[in-house]
Design an enzyme around this catalytic site. Structure first.
Site, PDB file in Angstrom:
ATOM      1  N   GLY A   1      -5.568   1.683  -4.972  1.00 35.35           N
ATOM      2  CA  GLY A   1      -5.943   2.895  -6.117  1.00 35.35           C
ATOM      3  C   GLY A   1      -7.208   3.717  -5.206  1.00 35.35           C
ATOM      4  N   ILE A   2      -7.387   4.585  -5.994  1.00 31.54           N
ATOM      5  CA  ILE A   2      -8.451   5.695  -5.467  1.00 31.54           C
ATOM      6  C   ILE A   2     -10.015   4.815  -5.670  1.00 31.54           C
ATOM      7  CG2 ILE A   2      -9.686   7.760  -5.754  1.00 31.54           C
ATOM      8  CD1 ILE A   2      -6.877   7.892  -4.592  1.00 31.54           C
TER       9      ILE A   2
ATOM     10  N   SER B   1     -15.323  -2.034 -10.787  1.00 33.11           N
ATOM     11  CA  SER B   1     -16.560  -1.591 -10.051  1.00 33.11           C
ATOM     12  C   SER B   1     -17.729  -1.477 -10.753  1.00 33.11           C
ATOM     13  CB  SER B   1     -16.136  -0.239  -9.348  1.00 33.11           C
ATOM     14  OG  SER B   1     -17.135   0.582  -8.884  1.00 33.11           O
TER      15      SER B   1
ATOM     16  N   CYS C   1     -18.690  -4.349  -1.128  1.00 32.58           N
ATOM     17  CA  CYS C   1     -18.119  -5.470  -0.377  1.00 32.58           C
ATOM     18  C   CYS C   1     -17.820  -5.008   1.111  1.00 32.58           C
ATOM     19  CB  CYS C   1     -17.112  -6.130  -0.998  1.00 32.58           C
ATOM     20  SG  CYS C   1     -16.354  -7.445  -0.590  1.00 32.58           S
TER      21      CYS C   1
ATOM     22  N   ASP D   1       0.849  -1.287   0.037  1.00 28.74           N
ATOM     23  CA  ASP D   1      -0.092   0.038  -0.113  1.00 28.74           C
ATOM     24  C   ASP D   1       0.952   1.151  -0.121  1.00 28.74           C
ATOM     25  OD1 ASP D   1      -3.273   0.056   0.933  1.00 28.74           O
ATOM     26  OD2 ASP D   1      -2.058   2.269   0.730  1.00 28.74           O
TER      27      ASP D   1
ATOM     28  N   TYR E   1     -14.248   8.258 -11.540  1.00 26.94           N
ATOM     29  CA  TYR E   1     -13.636   7.061 -10.722  1.00 26.94           C
ATOM     30  C   TYR E   1     -14.195   5.793 -11.724  1.00 26.94           C
ATOM     31  CZ  TYR E   1     -14.292   2.900  -7.626  1.00 26.94           C
ATOM     32  OH  TYR E   1     -14.317   1.932  -6.863  1.00 26.94           O
TER      33      TYR E   1
ATOM     34  N   LEU F   1       1.681   3.230  -6.456  1.00 27.58           N
ATOM     35  CA  LEU F   1       1.428   2.447  -7.841  1.00 27.58           C
ATOM     36  C   LEU F   1       1.929   3.330  -8.895  1.00 27.58           C
ATOM     37  CD1 LEU F   1      -1.968   1.035  -6.634  1.00 27.58           C
ATOM     38  CD2 LEU F   1      -0.167  -0.274  -7.561  1.00 27.58           C
TER      39      LEU F   1
HETATM   40  P1  NAI Z   1      -9.747   1.667  -0.023  1.00 29.70           P
HETATM   41  O1  NAI Z   1      -9.918   3.219  -0.612  1.00 29.70           O
HETATM   42  O2  NAI Z   1     -10.336   1.469   1.427  1.00 29.70           O
HETATM   43  O3  NAI Z   1      -8.345   1.131  -0.292  1.00 29.70           O
HETATM   44  C1  NAI Z   1      -7.746   1.396  -1.457  1.00 29.70           C
HETATM   45  C2  NAI Z   1      -6.368   1.349  -1.015  1.00 29.70           C
HETATM   46  O4  NAI Z   1      -5.371   1.692  -1.895  1.00 29.70           O
HETATM   47  C3  NAI Z   1      -5.803   2.320   0.238  1.00 29.70           C
HETATM   48  O5  NAI Z   1      -5.330   1.575   1.343  1.00 29.70           O
HETATM   49  C4  NAI Z   1      -4.983   3.429  -0.340  1.00 29.70           C
HETATM   50  O6  NAI Z   1      -3.908   3.793   0.437  1.00 29.70           O
HETATM   51  C5  NAI Z   1      -4.404   2.536  -1.582  1.00 29.70           C
HETATM   52  N1  NAI Z   1      -3.936   3.401  -2.424  1.00 29.70           N
HETATM   53  C6  NAI Z   1      -4.528   4.561  -2.907  1.00 29.70           C
HETATM   54  N2  NAI Z   1      -3.755   5.025  -4.016  1.00 29.70           N
HETATM   55  C7  NAI Z   1      -2.519   4.454  -3.844  1.00 29.70           C
HETATM   56  C8  NAI Z   1      -1.405   4.716  -4.592  1.00 29.70           C
HETATM   57  N3  NAI Z   1      -1.050   5.514  -5.620  1.00 29.70           N
HETATM   58  N4  NAI Z   1      -0.344   3.709  -4.470  1.00 29.70           N
HETATM   59  C9  NAI Z   1      -0.591   2.638  -3.787  1.00 29.70           C
HETATM   60  N5  NAI Z   1      -1.590   2.328  -3.013  1.00 29.70           N
HETATM   61  C10 NAI Z   1      -2.792   3.321  -3.114  1.00 29.70           C
HETATM   62  O7  NAI Z   1     -11.080   0.934  -0.950  1.00 29.70           O
HETATM   63  P2  NAI Z   1     -11.676  -0.547  -0.770  1.00 29.70           P
HETATM   64  O8  NAI Z   1     -13.001  -0.109  -0.231  1.00 29.70           O
HETATM   65  O9  NAI Z   1     -10.901  -1.376   0.067  1.00 29.70           O
HETATM   66  O10 NAI Z   1     -11.626  -1.146  -2.089  1.00 29.70           O
HETATM   67  C11 NAI Z   1     -10.611  -1.901  -2.799  1.00 29.70           C
HETATM   68  C12 NAI Z   1     -10.671  -1.952  -4.159  1.00 29.70           C
HETATM   69  O11 NAI Z   1     -11.996  -2.287  -4.569  1.00 29.70           O
HETATM   70  C13 NAI Z   1     -10.633  -0.329  -4.838  1.00 29.70           C
HETATM   71  O12 NAI Z   1      -9.884  -0.411  -6.151  1.00 29.70           O
HETATM   72  C14 NAI Z   1     -11.983  -0.263  -5.231  1.00 29.70           C
HETATM   73  O13 NAI Z   1     -12.095   0.707  -6.327  1.00 29.70           O
HETATM   74  C15 NAI Z   1     -12.602  -1.512  -5.505  1.00 29.70           C
HETATM   75  N6  NAI Z   1     -14.148  -1.630  -5.295  1.00 29.70           N
HETATM   76  C16 NAI Z   1     -14.608  -1.649  -3.927  1.00 29.70           C
HETATM   77  C17 NAI Z   1     -15.923  -1.853  -3.416  1.00 29.70           C
HETATM   78  C18 NAI Z   1     -16.085  -1.974  -2.084  1.00 29.70           C
HETATM   79  O14 NAI Z   1     -17.297  -1.994  -1.938  1.00 29.70           O
HETATM   80  N7  NAI Z   1     -15.275  -2.009  -1.024  1.00 29.70           N
HETATM   81  C19 NAI Z   1     -16.588  -1.728  -4.634  1.00 29.70           C
HETATM   82  C20 NAI Z   1     -16.106  -1.674  -5.930  1.00 29.70           C
HETATM   83  C21 NAI Z   1     -14.990  -1.448  -6.260  1.00 29.70           C
HETATM   84  C1  15L Z   2     -17.149   1.488  -5.082  1.00 27.11           C
HETATM   85  O1  15L Z   2     -16.728   1.443  -6.239  1.00 27.11           O
HETATM   86  C2  15L Z   2     -16.587   2.155  -3.940  1.00 27.11           C
HETATM   87  O2  15L Z   2     -15.197   1.714  -4.013  1.00 27.11           O
HETATM   88  C3  15L Z   2     -17.015   1.457  -2.728  1.00 27.11           C
HETATM   89  O3  15L Z   2     -16.517   2.516  -1.305  1.00 27.11           O
HETATM   90  C4  15L Z   2     -18.638   1.555  -2.501  1.00 27.11           C
HETATM   91  O4  15L Z   2     -18.949   2.833  -2.446  1.00 27.11           O
HETATM   92  C5  15L Z   2     -19.152   0.622  -3.708  1.00 27.11           C
HETATM   93  O5  15L Z   2     -18.626   1.295  -4.948  1.00 27.11           O
HETATM   94  C6  15L Z   2     -20.731   0.846  -3.855  1.00 27.11           C
HETATM   95  O6  15L Z   2     -21.110   1.278  -4.947  1.00 27.11           O
HETATM   96  O7  15L Z   2     -21.541   0.648  -2.780  1.00 27.11           O
END
Ligand code: NAI
Ligand code: 15L
Length: 265
Positions: free
Chosen positions: A71-72, A109, A164, A32, A134, A50
């Site tokens: 990622g973002i 996503s 998730c 990370d 995004y 990244l």
């Molecule tokens: P999150 O925002 O909590 O975690 C993303 C991580 O990526 C963070 O720890 C952040 O520090 C890291 N990050 C950001 N920019 C970076 C960079 N330049 N270099 C290295 N690391 C970097 O997001 P979450 O909820 O854990 O989601 C994980 C992945 O799943 C993301 O790619 C998100 O787009 C995708 N996703 C998540 C969903 C969910 O329901 N949690 C739904 C749809 C997609």
């Molecule tokens: C996403 O893509 C986001 O990373 C997550 O934080 C949630 O908001 C999810 O979609 C959602 O649509 O519920």
């Protein structure tokens, strides 16, 4: 497998999966841009942006599979999205190409298709309808993965995750929710199947109210077990429903469809 790379391991989903993913590999290489805390004996910790090509090449070296969560993860300024989700993804795919093309699980996503309406049932072939920058960055990621598959044979699961998290927190998530156990079982299937290709996989549990059809990836053998319906009564009692004319109640992307284009500083 021997070594699985998990990017974004300090994020919400990364933290939740860190313990669970032990079932997939002997060693987890966790990375990370922010601190990952203390490592366990089976963990290797890498702090890495990244957007930094050299760091990403070192990160991927020696890995047999990648779960790319970094990622973002919400709507943001384009400059931030560009570094992490666009440049970062290009760096990851070039590093993978230079290191034996380990299979990749790409956390795409539902915001790639957020402007479809909630009364539409989607299969894996529908054209993109992203609901913000995004979402557009995740469309880029999917296109990049397809190109590396067609040109070089790199395999990727394009997982369009819904929501998730531990449990659904609003009525929209009765459709979009994916339990973390179902996320894990999906990852296990992705790494087990002899030939993966580059399929779109809808990342949701076996929800009664789901909007997405995974019939095209039945060959994975993935059978999600959880169902958001078990939370409906609790949500009805505790969370107000949006008005029917509110975009949140109309579009699959929910609140993301109302986000502005954020201004740069
Ligand atoms: P999150 O925002 O909590 O975690 C993303 C991580 O990526 C963070 O720890 C952040 O520090 C890291 N990050 C950001 N920019 C970076 C960079 N330049 N270099 C290295 N690391 C970097 O997001 P979450 O909820 O854990 O989601 C994980 C992945 O799943 C993301 O790619 C998100 O787009 C995708 N996703 C998540 C969903 C969910 O329901 N949690 C739904 C749809 C997609
Ligand atoms: C996403 O893509 C986001 O990373 C997550 O934080 C949630 O908001 C999810 O979609 C959602 O649509 O519920």
């Amino acid at each position: 497998m021997k070594r699985l790379l998990v990017t974004g391991a300090a994020g919400g989903l990364g933290k939740a999966m860190r313990g669970r993913l032990k079932s997939v590999a002997d060693t987890l290489r966790l990375s990370d841009i922010v601190d990952l805390g203390d490592g366990q004996p089976h963990e290797e910790l890498f702090t890495c942006d990244l957007g930094d090509r050299d760091q990403v090449f070192r990160l991927v070296e020696g890995c047999d599979g990648i779960v790319h969560l970094g990622g973002i993860s919400v709507e943001d300024k384009f400059s931030k999205i560009m570094n992490a989700n666009i440049l970062g993804l290009y760096n990851l795919y070039e590093a993978a190409r230079a290191n034996g093309m380990p299979r990749i699980v790409f956390a795409s996503s539902n915001h790639t298709i957020g402007f479809y309406q909630q009364n539409e049932y989607l299969n894996g072939d529908v054209p993109f309808r992203p609901d913000g920058l995004y979402g557009v960055s995740k469309c880029f990621g999917e296109a990049l993965a397809h190109m590396y598959h067609d040109k070089f044979g790199q395999e990727t699961a394009l997982v369009r995750i819904g929501s998730c998290m531990e449990k659904p927190t609003n009525h929209r998530m009765l459709s979009t929710w994916m339990s973390r156990n179902d996320f894990l079982s999906m990852i296990e299937c992705i790494f087990r199947v002899p030939r993966l290709g580059c399929p779109v996989i809808w990342g949701c549990s076996n929800n009664d109210a789901k909007w997405w059809d995974n019939a095209h990836v039945s060959y994975l053998g993935w059978k999600p077990k959880d169902n958001a319906e078990q939370f409906r009564a609790e949500l009805d009692a505790t969370v107000p429903r949006p008005a029917p004319e509110d975009p949140i109640a109309i579009y699959q992307g929910g609140p993301f469809v109302r986000d502005p284009i954020f201004k740069e500083d």
